[in-house]
Design a protein around this motif. Structure first.
Motif, PDB file in Angstrom:
ATOM      1  N   ASP A   1      41.467  50.634  42.514  1.00 29.67           N
ATOM      2  CA  ASP A   1      41.291  49.188  42.583  1.00 29.67           C
ATOM      3  C   ASP A   1      41.724  48.633  43.932  1.00 29.67           C
ATOM      4  OD1 ASP A   1      40.220  49.054  40.078  1.00 29.67           O
ATOM      5  OD2 ASP A   1      41.955  48.142  39.107  1.00 29.67           O
ATOM      6  N   HIS A   2      42.795  49.202  44.488  1.00 27.38           N
ATOM      7  CA  HIS A   2      43.303  48.658  45.749  1.00 27.38           C
ATOM      8  C   HIS A   2      42.404  49.020  46.927  1.00 27.38           C
ATOM      9  CE1 HIS A   2      46.302  46.593  48.062  1.00 27.38           C
ATOM     10  NE2 HIS A   2      46.320  47.581  48.929  1.00 27.38           N
ATOM     11  N   ARG A   3      41.867  50.206  46.936  1.00 28.74           N
ATOM     12  CA  ARG A   3      40.939  50.558  48.008  1.00 28.74           C
ATOM     13  C   ARG A   3      39.671  49.712  47.933  1.00 28.74           C
ATOM     14  NH1 ARG A   3      41.556  57.239  48.442  1.00 28.74           N
ATOM     15  NH2 ARG A   3      43.710  57.177  49.210  1.00 28.74           N
ATOM     16  N   VAL A   4      39.204  49.422  46.732  1.00 28.10           N
ATOM     17  CA  VAL A   4      38.052  48.529  46.566  1.00 28.10           C
ATOM     18  C   VAL A   4      38.402  47.137  47.095  1.00 28.10           C
ATOM     19  CG1 VAL A   4      36.569  47.381  44.875  1.00 28.10           C
ATOM     20  CG2 VAL A   4      37.080  49.805  44.630  1.00 28.10           C
ATOM     21  N   HIS A   5      39.612  46.677  46.793  1.00 28.19           N
ATOM     22  CA  HIS A   5      40.067  45.371  47.277  1.00 28.19           C
ATOM     23  C   HIS A   5      40.006  45.300  48.800  1.00 28.19           C
ATOM     24  CE1 HIS A   5      42.638  41.969  48.216  1.00 28.19           C
ATOM     25  NE2 HIS A   5      43.554  42.771  48.729  1.00 28.19           N
TER      26      HIS A   5
ATOM     27  N   THR B   1      35.333  39.286  47.907  1.00 27.76           N
ATOM     28  CA  THR B   1      33.927  39.228  47.542  1.00 27.76           C
ATOM     29  C   THR B   1      33.839  39.499  46.047  1.00 27.76           C
ATOM     30  OG1 THR B   1      33.484  41.602  47.849  1.00 27.76           O
ATOM     31  CG2 THR B   1      33.320  40.179  49.811  1.00 27.76           C
ATOM     32  N   ASP B   2      32.640  39.494  45.502  1.00 26.03           N
ATOM     33  CA  ASP B   2      32.500  39.768  44.073  1.00 26.03           C
ATOM     34  C   ASP B   2      32.952  41.177  43.707  1.00 26.03           C
ATOM     35  OD1 ASP B   2      31.545  37.243  43.531  1.00 26.03           O
ATOM     36  OD2 ASP B   2      29.442  37.808  43.789  1.00 26.03           O
ATOM     37  N   ALA B   3      32.984  42.084  44.684  1.00 21.80           N
ATOM     38  CA  ALA B   3      33.413  43.454  44.425  1.00 21.80           C
ATOM     39  C   ALA B   3      34.928  43.606  44.443  1.00 21.80           C
ATOM     40  CB  ALA B   3      32.788  44.403  45.444  1.00 21.80           C
ATOM     41  N   ASP B   4      35.634  42.565  44.849  1.00 21.46           N
ATOM     42  CA  ASP B   4      37.094  42.582  44.872  1.00 21.46           C
ATOM     43  C   ASP B   4      37.602  42.276  43.466  1.00 21.46           C
ATOM     44  OD1 ASP B   4      39.809  42.175  45.226  1.00 21.46           O
ATOM     45  OD2 ASP B   4      39.584  40.907  46.998  1.00 21.46           O
ATOM     46  N   PRO B   5      38.392  43.173  42.849  1.00 20.02           N
ATOM     47  CA  PRO B   5      38.855  42.921  41.469  1.00 20.02           C
ATOM     48  C   PRO B   5      39.560  41.585  41.297  1.00 20.02           C
ATOM     49  CG  PRO B   5      39.374  45.166  42.141  1.00 20.02           C
ATOM     50  CD  PRO B   5      38.881  44.452  43.374  1.00 20.02           C
TER      51      PRO B   5
ATOM     52  N   TRP C   1      42.331  37.658  36.465  1.00 20.70           N
ATOM     53  CA  TRP C   1      41.394  38.781  36.563  1.00 20.70           C
ATOM     54  C   TRP C   1      41.708  39.888  35.563  1.00 20.70           C
ATOM     55  CZ3 TRP C   1      42.685  43.790  38.555  1.00 20.70           C
ATOM     56  CH2 TRP C   1      44.001  43.922  39.011  1.00 20.70           C
ATOM     57  N   LEU C   2      42.943  39.906  35.072  1.00 22.15           N
ATOM     58  CA  LEU C   2      43.341  40.902  34.091  1.00 22.15           C
ATOM     59  C   LEU C   2      43.041  40.469  32.660  1.00 22.15           C
ATOM     60  CD1 LEU C   2      46.769  41.727  35.714  1.00 22.15           C
ATOM     61  CD2 LEU C   2      44.786  43.233  35.649  1.00 22.15           C
TER      62      LEU C   2
ATOM     63  N   PRO D   1      30.379  42.751  37.636  1.00 18.67           N
ATOM     64  CA  PRO D   1      29.639  44.023  37.760  1.00 18.67           C
ATOM     65  C   PRO D   1      29.780  44.693  39.116  1.00 18.67           C
ATOM     66  CG  PRO D   1      28.299  42.369  36.655  1.00 18.67           C
ATOM     67  CD  PRO D   1      29.536  41.661  37.129  1.00 18.67           C
ATOM     68  N   ASP D   2      29.925  43.903  40.190  1.00 20.94           N
ATOM     69  CA  ASP D   2      30.031  44.492  41.536  1.00 20.94           C
ATOM     70  C   ASP D   2      31.301  45.325  41.695  1.00 20.94           C
ATOM     71  OD1 ASP D   2      27.697  43.228  42.072  1.00 20.94           O
ATOM     72  OD2 ASP D   2      28.468  41.931  43.667  1.00 20.94           O
ATOM     73  N   VAL D   3      32.343  44.981  40.948  1.00 19.98           N
ATOM     74  CA  VAL D   3      33.597  45.739  41.053  1.00 19.98           C
ATOM     75  C   VAL D   3      33.364  47.187  40.638  1.00 19.98           C
ATOM     76  CG1 VAL D   3      35.961  45.961  40.219  1.00 19.98           C
ATOM     77  CG2 VAL D   3      35.016  43.693  40.673  1.00 19.98           C
ATOM     78  N   ARG D   4      32.657  47.370  39.544  1.00 19.60           N
ATOM     79  CA  ARG D   4      32.398  48.727  39.060  1.00 19.60           C
ATOM     80  C   ARG D   4      31.398  49.455  39.962  1.00 19.60           C
ATOM     81  NH1 ARG D   4      34.854  49.133  34.326  1.00 19.60           N
ATOM     82  NH2 ARG D   4      35.287  47.240  33.138  1.00 19.60           N
ATOM     83  N   THR D   5      30.363  48.733  40.404  1.00 22.50           N
ATOM     84  CA  THR D   5      29.338  49.359  41.251  1.00 22.50           C
ATOM     85  C   THR D   5      29.926  49.831  42.569  1.00 22.50           C
ATOM     86  OG1 THR D   5      27.650  47.936  40.268  1.00 22.50           O
ATOM     87  CG2 THR D   5      27.108  49.017  42.349  1.00 22.50           C
ATOM     88  N   ARG D   6      30.644  48.951  43.232  1.00 22.67           N
ATOM     89  CA  ARG D   6      31.242  49.307  44.530  1.00 22.67           C
ATOM     90  C   ARG D   6      32.420  50.254  44.359  1.00 22.67           C
ATOM     91  NH1 ARG D   6      29.591  46.093  48.843  1.00 22.67           N
ATOM     92  NH2 ARG D   6      27.535  45.255  48.338  1.00 22.67           N
TER      93      ARG D   6
END
Length: 360
Positions: A134-138, A144-148, A162-163, A169-174
């Motif tokens: 999650d942190h690397r995605v952040h 952005t929408d991909a940021d958890p 957010w919890l 959907p972008d969080v899971r895709t990215r």
């Protein structure tokens, strides 16, 4: 940073079976509604009620715990034990999950990795593998929408909301594109992941409440509410402030073009994680700050100590010259101008300006 309270925020969704959809007009209509649902607003809050209920209890229990502390009911040893747990809790996230595993800002020998794994389990913000993902995605897709915990969706959402809802959907895709192979090669990380359902409740809640009762005769309820609940909930908010406050309020001395800020309050309560504008520019610096001392950055002192005894090594940092170069190029210098002729207007802007119908 990206803590969680449960291993997933996915709800159980009932989907129409394709065969049933073709069986009758009613089934066809149901399928049409299902298709429409799939296109619904991705920002709609689809609440995960088990998380909401968990947060309600946590905050109720922490209020009880703080009441007990402020009325002087715990023993002195219990206060000190809770403080020790809070420090270990913090270092498991900051020195462990964050700077060591998420950013690989330094390396650690197995005794320190084991210690940090235990501290990170005490913090209960999901196992290291998921926390790092999650942190690397952040960092890759900040705000952005991909940021958890996208701060553009407001303070509450980025802090803890957010919890309580299903992820965009972008969080899971990215998130599926982020490399985690280094973690999968670390036996300590994978051991924790495998046995997390057993390790977490034992280390995060049972032992903190049990040890004071058997070692110095503390009341079981007092130990539960103070050492487990109040300590854990307060630590969560310290981490969450990095995701929320340090993306909304503060200064941007290193790069004014990004949302993370330098927030002194967060820096102190989060053991050095509030110098966020710098950190997002140089995430691989083990200090996570441009400061030259340990003020507001106790985690740097923690890592330096273990480097001194040889358990931490290959500490990566940024030269003063490199920082100054970046600050000159992108930092917020407070040099906005009121108009033509302002003393802070750069010579390049003067020379490059277009003047129409210019007088002699």
């Amino acid at each position: 940073m990206a803590p969680n309270v449960t291993s997933t925020t996915t709800l159980f969704l009932a989907e129409a079976a394709p065969a049933a959809a073709a069986a009758s007009p009613t089934a066809t209509a149901t399928a049409t509604v299902t298709a429409a649902d799939a296109k619904e607003d991705p920002y709609a809050w689809k609440i995960v009620w088990r998380n909401v209920l968990a947060f309600v209890y946590l905050h109720y229990a922490s209020v009880v715990g703080f009441y007990l502390m402020f009325t002087g009911q715990p023993m002195l040893k219990t206060y000190l034990f809770t403080l020790l747990l809070a420090v270990c809790n913090a270092e498991g996230i900051t020195a462990g999950a964050h700077r060591l595993w998420a950013h690989r800002a330094y390396k650690a020998k197995w005794p320190l990795r084991t210690l940090l794994m235990l501290f990170q389990t005490l913090a209960f913000q999901n196992h290291i593998h998921e926390w790092v993902r999650d942190h690397r995605v952040h960092h890759k897709f900040t705000d952005t929408d991909a940021d958890p915990h996208n701060a553009k969706r407001g303070f509450f959402f980025s802090h803890m909301g957010w919890l309580m809802v299903r992820k965009h959907p972008d969080v899971r895709t990215r998130g599926a594109t982020v490399d985690l192979s280094d973690l999968e090669r670390d036996p300590i990380v994978m051991f924790q992941k495998k046995f997390y359902p057993v390790l977490m409740p034992l280390i995060a809640f049972v032992l903190p409440a049990y040890l004071p009762t058997v070692l110095w005769g503390e009341s079981g309820w007092t130990a539960w509410y103070v050492c487990s609940m109040a300590r854990y909930t307060l630590a969560l908010h310290g981490t969450w402030l990095v995701n929320s406050a340090a993306h909304i309020w503060g200064t941007k001395p290193v790069d004014k073009n990004i949302s993370p800020t330098e927030n002194s309050f967060v820096g102190h309560v989060a053991f050095g994680e509030g110098w966020h504008n710098y950190h997002h520019v140089f995430p691989w610096d083990y200090k996570a700050a441009e400061l030259g001392n340990y003020n507001g950055n106790l985690t740097t002192a923690f890592i330096d100590f273990f480097a001194w005894i040889g358990w931490a090594y290959d500490l990566k940092t940024v030269s003063r010259e490199m920082i100054e170069k970046r600050v000159r190029r992108t930092g917020d210098h407070g040099d906005e101008v009121w108009g033509w002729g302002d003393k802070d207007m750069s010579q390049d802007d003067v020379l490059d300006a277009t003047i129409v119908n210019k007088s002699d």
